[in-house]
Design a protein around this motif. Structure first.
Motif, PDB file in Angstrom:
ATOM      1  N   PHE A 148       1.089  -1.251   0.019  1.00  0.00           N
ATOM      2  CA  PHE A 148       0.084   0.202  -0.156  1.00  0.00           C
ATOM      3  C   PHE A 148       1.223   0.947   0.602  1.00  0.00           C
ATOM      4  O   PHE A 148       0.440   2.085  -0.695  1.00  0.00           O
ATOM      5  CB  PHE A 148      -1.183  -0.091   1.087  1.00  0.00           C
ATOM      6  CG  PHE A 148      -1.834   1.568   1.635  1.00  0.00           C
ATOM      7  CD1 PHE A 148      -2.547   1.714   0.823  1.00  0.00           C
ATOM      8  CD2 PHE A 148      -1.166   2.077   2.330  1.00  0.00           C
ATOM      9  CE1 PHE A 148      -2.958   2.651   0.918  1.00  0.00           C
ATOM     10  CE2 PHE A 148      -1.082   3.236   2.809  1.00  0.00           C
ATOM     11  CZ  PHE A 148      -2.454   3.768   1.750  1.00  0.00           C
ATOM     12  N   LEU A 149       1.582   1.014   1.065  1.00  0.00           N
ATOM     13  CA  LEU A 149       2.554   2.742   0.928  1.00  0.00           C
ATOM     14  C   LEU A 149       3.399   2.309   0.123  1.00  0.00           C
ATOM     15  O   LEU A 149       3.596   3.554  -0.626  1.00  0.00           O
ATOM     16  CB  LEU A 149       3.427   2.980   2.280  1.00  0.00           C
ATOM     17  CG  LEU A 149       3.514   2.670   3.404  1.00  0.00           C
ATOM     18  CD1 LEU A 149       4.416   2.333   4.391  1.00  0.00           C
ATOM     19  CD2 LEU A 149       2.537   3.785   3.403  1.00  0.00           C
ATOM     20  N   TYR A 153       1.567   3.805  -2.634  1.00  0.00           N
ATOM     21  CA  TYR A 153       0.635   5.395  -2.280  1.00  0.00           C
ATOM     22  C   TYR A 153       1.913   6.205  -2.662  1.00  0.00           C
ATOM     23  O   TYR A 153       1.688   7.853  -3.273  1.00  0.00           O
ATOM     24  CB  TYR A 153       0.642   5.232  -1.120  1.00  0.00           C
ATOM     25  CG  TYR A 153      -0.167   7.070  -0.604  1.00  0.00           C
ATOM     26  CD1 TYR A 153      -1.211   7.808  -0.881  1.00  0.00           C
ATOM     27  CD2 TYR A 153       1.025   7.550  -0.210  1.00  0.00           C
ATOM     28  CE1 TYR A 153      -1.334   8.855  -1.338  1.00  0.00           C
ATOM     29  CE2 TYR A 153       0.697   9.285   0.255  1.00  0.00           C
ATOM     30  CZ  TYR A 153      -0.747   9.344  -0.328  1.00  0.00           C
ATOM     31  OH  TYR A 153      -0.836  10.528  -0.132  1.00  0.00           O
ATOM     32  N   ARG A 209      -2.943   7.867  -6.954  1.00  0.00           N
ATOM     33  CA  ARG A 209      -2.428   7.407  -5.699  1.00  0.00           C
ATOM     34  C   ARG A 209      -3.248   6.736  -5.116  1.00  0.00           C
ATOM     35  O   ARG A 209      -2.592   5.777  -4.568  1.00  0.00           O
ATOM     36  CB  ARG A 209      -1.884   9.107  -4.984  1.00  0.00           C
ATOM     37  CG  ARG A 209      -0.616   9.717  -6.281  1.00  0.00           C
ATOM     38  CD  ARG A 209      -0.166  10.689  -5.147  1.00  0.00           C
ATOM     39  NE  ARG A 209       1.433   9.793  -4.200  1.00  0.00           N
ATOM     40  CZ  ARG A 209       1.463  10.684  -3.132  1.00  0.00           C
ATOM     41  NH1 ARG A 209       1.377  12.072  -3.805  1.00  0.00           N
ATOM     42  NH2 ARG A 209       2.594  10.341  -2.317  1.00  0.00           N
ATOM     43  N   TYR A 210      -3.806   7.231  -4.244  1.00  0.00           N
ATOM     44  CA  TYR A 210      -4.684   6.638  -3.352  1.00  0.00           C
ATOM     45  C   TYR A 210      -5.408   5.269  -4.369  1.00  0.00           C
ATOM     46  O   TYR A 210      -5.143   3.904  -3.401  1.00  0.00           O
ATOM     47  CB  TYR A 210      -6.476   7.154  -2.897  1.00  0.00           C
ATOM     48  CG  TYR A 210      -5.962   8.234  -1.241  1.00  0.00           C
ATOM     49  CD1 TYR A 210      -4.876   7.564  -0.738  1.00  0.00           C
ATOM     50  CD2 TYR A 210      -6.443   9.568  -1.749  1.00  0.00           C
ATOM     51  CE1 TYR A 210      -4.530   8.499   0.529  1.00  0.00           C
ATOM     52  CE2 TYR A 210      -6.090  10.158  -0.753  1.00  0.00           C
ATOM     53  CZ  TYR A 210      -5.322   9.784   0.537  1.00  0.00           C
ATOM     54  OH  TYR A 210      -5.235  11.080   1.590  1.00  0.00           O
ATOM     55  N   CYS A 248      -3.663   3.638  -6.483  1.00  0.00           N
ATOM     56  CA  CYS A 248      -2.529   2.017  -6.413  1.00  0.00           C
ATOM     57  C   CYS A 248      -2.258   2.065  -5.198  1.00  0.00           C
ATOM     58  O   CYS A 248      -1.963   0.959  -5.210  1.00  0.00           O
ATOM     59  CB  CYS A 248      -1.424   3.152  -6.816  1.00  0.00           C
ATOM     60  SG  CYS A 248      -1.124   3.385  -8.505  1.00  0.00           S
ATOM     61  N   GLY A 249      -2.640   2.704  -4.315  1.00  0.00           N
ATOM     62  CA  GLY A 249      -1.721   2.297  -3.015  1.00  0.00           C
ATOM     63  C   GLY A 249      -3.523   1.519  -2.550  1.00  0.00           C
ATOM     64  O   GLY A 249      -2.835  -0.251  -2.279  1.00  0.00           O
TER      65      GLY A 249
END
Length: 134
Positions: free
Chosen positions: A82-83, A86, A97-98, A100-101
């Motif tokens: 997740f990190l 993001y 970005r959210y 992708c996370g």
């Protein structure tokens, strides 16, 4: 990691089925933590043994360190992905970005589930070894 177990069956020569009490994070030290009243579940596993054992014997059971690797995969994998999902695409808009996370988290969770299925099917086993009788 070593645990105390009780032999419940002898399915084949050199193997034994043993019942192990699942450990909790507090170690059931209820006198010091105020009493959690948690019940311990019994887990029955198959272990290799080089020493003669009989049903009802209390034995010391050793499990290899792959258990820690599996725990890291389950707990750290989704969070790490997740990190990465993001933070790495920094040029994208915030909503992407959210996304992708979230995709990274789902991939990490799917990897943990696939590993669990391989273990349950017997393709990859956590090895247990009886080290001595008590």
């Amino acid at each position: 990691m070593t645990q105390i177990a009780t032999v419940t069956g002898l399915p084949a020569p050199g193997q034994a089925e043993v019942a192990v009490a699942r450990q909790t994070a507090c170690g059931h030290d209820c006198e010091h933590c105020g009493g959690c009243a948690a019940r311990t579940a019994k887990l029955v596993v198959r272990a290799c043994t080089a020493i003669p054992v009989e049903v009802g014997d209390r034995v010391e059971l050793y499990s290899d360190n792959r258990v820690l690797g599996f725990a890291a995969l389950v707990y750290l994998g989704p969070v790490t992905l997740f990190l990465l999902g993001y933070l790495l695409p920094s040029g994208l808009p915030e909503a992407m970005r959210y996304l992708c996370g979230a995709l990274g988290f789902v991939l990490g969770f799917a990897g943990a589930m696939a590993c669990d299925r391989r273990i349950r099917r017997g393709q990859q086993r956590v090895a247990y070894q009886i080290t001595r009788k008590l």
